[in-house]
Scaffold this motif. Sequence first.
Motif, mmCIF file in Angstrom:
data_model
loop_
_atom_site.group_PDB
_atom_site.id
_atom_site.type_symbol
_atom_site.label_atom_id
_atom_site.label_comp_id
_atom_site.label_asym_id
_atom_site.label_seq_id
_atom_site.Cartn_x
_atom_site.Cartn_y
_atom_site.Cartn_z
ATOM 1 N N LEU A 99 0.835 -1.209 0.000
ATOM 2 C CA LEU A 99 0.000 0.000 0.000
ATOM 3 C C LEU A 99 0.873 1.265 0.000
ATOM 4 N N LYS A 100 1.985 1.227 0.715
ATOM 5 C CA LYS A 100 2.910 2.363 0.728
ATOM 6 C C LYS A 100 3.501 2.562 -0.673
ATOM 7 N N ALA A 101 3.897 1.470 -1.337
ATOM 8 C CA ALA A 101 4.458 1.542 -2.687
ATOM 9 C C ALA A 101 3.430 2.103 -3.673
ATOM 10 N N LEU A 102 2.184 1.660 -3.564
ATOM 11 C CA LEU A 102 1.137 2.167 -4.461
ATOM 12 C C LEU A 102 0.940 3.665 -4.260
ATOM 13 N N GLY A 103 0.944 4.101 -3.005
ATOM 14 C CA GLY A 103 0.762 5.518 -2.713
ATOM 15 C C GLY A 103 1.913 6.385 -3.189
ATOM 16 N N ALA A 104 3.103 5.808 -3.313
ATOM 17 C CA ALA A 104 4.289 6.565 -3.725
ATOM 18 C C ALA A 104 4.519 6.523 -5.242
ATOM 19 N N THR A 105 3.782 5.690 -5.950
ATOM 20 C CA THR A 105 4.007 5.496 -7.387
ATOM 21 C C THR A 105 3.806 6.792 -8.175
ATOM 22 N N THR A 106 4.789 7.075 -9.048
ATOM 23 C CA THR A 106 4.703 8.244 -9.928
ATOM 24 C C THR A 106 4.755 7.863 -11.404
ATOM 25 N N ARG A 107 5.288 6.664 -11.705
ATOM 26 C CA ARG A 107 5.350 6.225 -13.097
ATOM 27 C C ARG A 107 5.449 4.709 -13.149
ATOM 28 N N TYR A 108 5.335 4.177 -14.373
ATOM 29 C CA TYR A 108 5.392 2.736 -14.549
ATOM 30 C C TYR A 108 6.124 2.386 -15.836
ATOM 31 N N GLU A 109 6.559 1.125 -15.926
ATOM 32 C CA GLU A 109 7.131 0.561 -17.140
ATOM 33 C C GLU A 109 6.589 -0.846 -17.284
ATOM 34 N N ILE A 110 6.285 -1.236 -18.527
ATOM 35 C CA ILE A 110 5.872 -2.604 -18.814
ATOM 36 C C ILE A 110 6.896 -3.206 -19.752
ATOM 37 N N ALA A 111 7.397 -4.384 -19.402
ATOM 38 C CA ALA A 111 8.305 -5.152 -20.250
ATOM 39 C C ALA A 111 7.714 -6.551 -20.360
ATOM 40 N N GLY A 112 7.188 -6.881 -21.533
ATOM 41 C CA GLY A 112 6.535 -8.174 -21.712
ATOM 42 C C GLY A 112 5.319 -8.261 -20.820
ATOM 43 N N SER A 113 5.329 -9.193 -19.864
ATOM 44 C CA SER A 113 4.194 -9.357 -18.943
ATOM 45 C C SER A 113 4.522 -8.855 -17.538
ATOM 46 N N SER A 114 5.564 -8.030 -17.414
ATOM 47 C CA SER A 114 6.001 -7.522 -16.116
ATOM 48 C C SER A 114 5.750 -6.012 -16.029
ATOM 49 N N LEU A 115 5.117 -5.591 -14.943
ATOM 50 C CA LEU A 115 4.823 -4.186 -14.672
ATOM 51 C C LEU A 115 5.677 -3.745 -13.489
ATOM 52 N N THR A 116 6.473 -2.693 -13.676
ATOM 53 C CA THR A 116 7.277 -2.151 -12.585
ATOM 54 C C THR A 116 6.742 -0.768 -12.244
ATOM 55 N N LEU A 117 6.498 -0.554 -10.960
ATOM 56 C CA LEU A 117 6.038 0.743 -10.460
ATOM 57 C C LEU A 117 7.230 1.464 -9.843
ATOM 58 N N PHE A 118 7.311 2.775 -10.088
ATOM 59 C CA PHE A 118 8.435 3.584 -9.613
ATOM 60 C C PHE A 118 7.938 4.756 -8.792
ATOM 61 N N ASP A 119 8.721 5.130 -7.775
ATOM 62 C CA ASP A 119 8.541 6.421 -7.109
ATOM 63 C C ASP A 119 9.671 7.293 -7.650
ATOM 64 N N PRO A 120 9.831 8.526 -7.202
ATOM 65 C CA PRO A 120 10.895 9.376 -7.766
ATOM 66 C C PRO A 120 12.312 8.813 -7.583
ATOM 67 N N ASP A 121 12.510 7.913 -6.616
ATOM 68 C CA ASP A 121 13.845 7.385 -6.350
ATOM 69 C C ASP A 121 14.153 6.063 -7.034
ATOM 70 N N GLY A 122 13.164 5.401 -7.604
ATOM 71 C CA GLY A 122 13.424 4.116 -8.259
ATOM 72 C C GLY A 122 12.253 3.165 -8.133
#
Length: 160
Positions: free
Chosen positions: A126-149
């Motif tokens: 829940l903390k990661a979801l609240g901090a998310t600012t952008r995303y990347e999709i590679a194949g079937s993998s979704l990575t969520l990022f905050d400003p630091d990574g």
Amino acid sequence: MRPISPIVLIVAFACAPRPGAAPAADSTGVAAEPARPDSAAAAPAVPLEGTAWRLVEVDGQPVSAPADSARAPGLTLLADGHKVQGSAGCNRMMGSYQLSGTSLKLGPLATTRMACPAMEVEQKYLKALGATTRYEIAGSSLTLFDPDGPVARLEAVPPA
């Protein structure tokens, strides 16, 4: 600037490879292999919206799937109304999201209030979801990022 001679243009054009021509030989006389697209890069990415995503890593730590698949942490972004729904691991969650290009803002999110053993993953998720600012999709993998990574990685759940 000096004008280019027509002879120079003809020589440059004559030296360019023709479409469909055999590959040129290297200095050893061996023909070079034609470039082949990487199969992973050629595979189409899974769409962000409308896909069920299951959490596999949060805060750099792998997440094991619970025995009860209904409680597996994950989410689905619904384009109609920009709604997010899913499970935080113990509790159900729902809310809204904003999407612009690869920028993604989740929330506010509401959750049910059940108490379960081992709620650490849910709290980190829940903390990661609240901090998310952008995303990347590679194949079937979704990575969520905050400003630091990266803060979380999810995998697409194959359709039933």
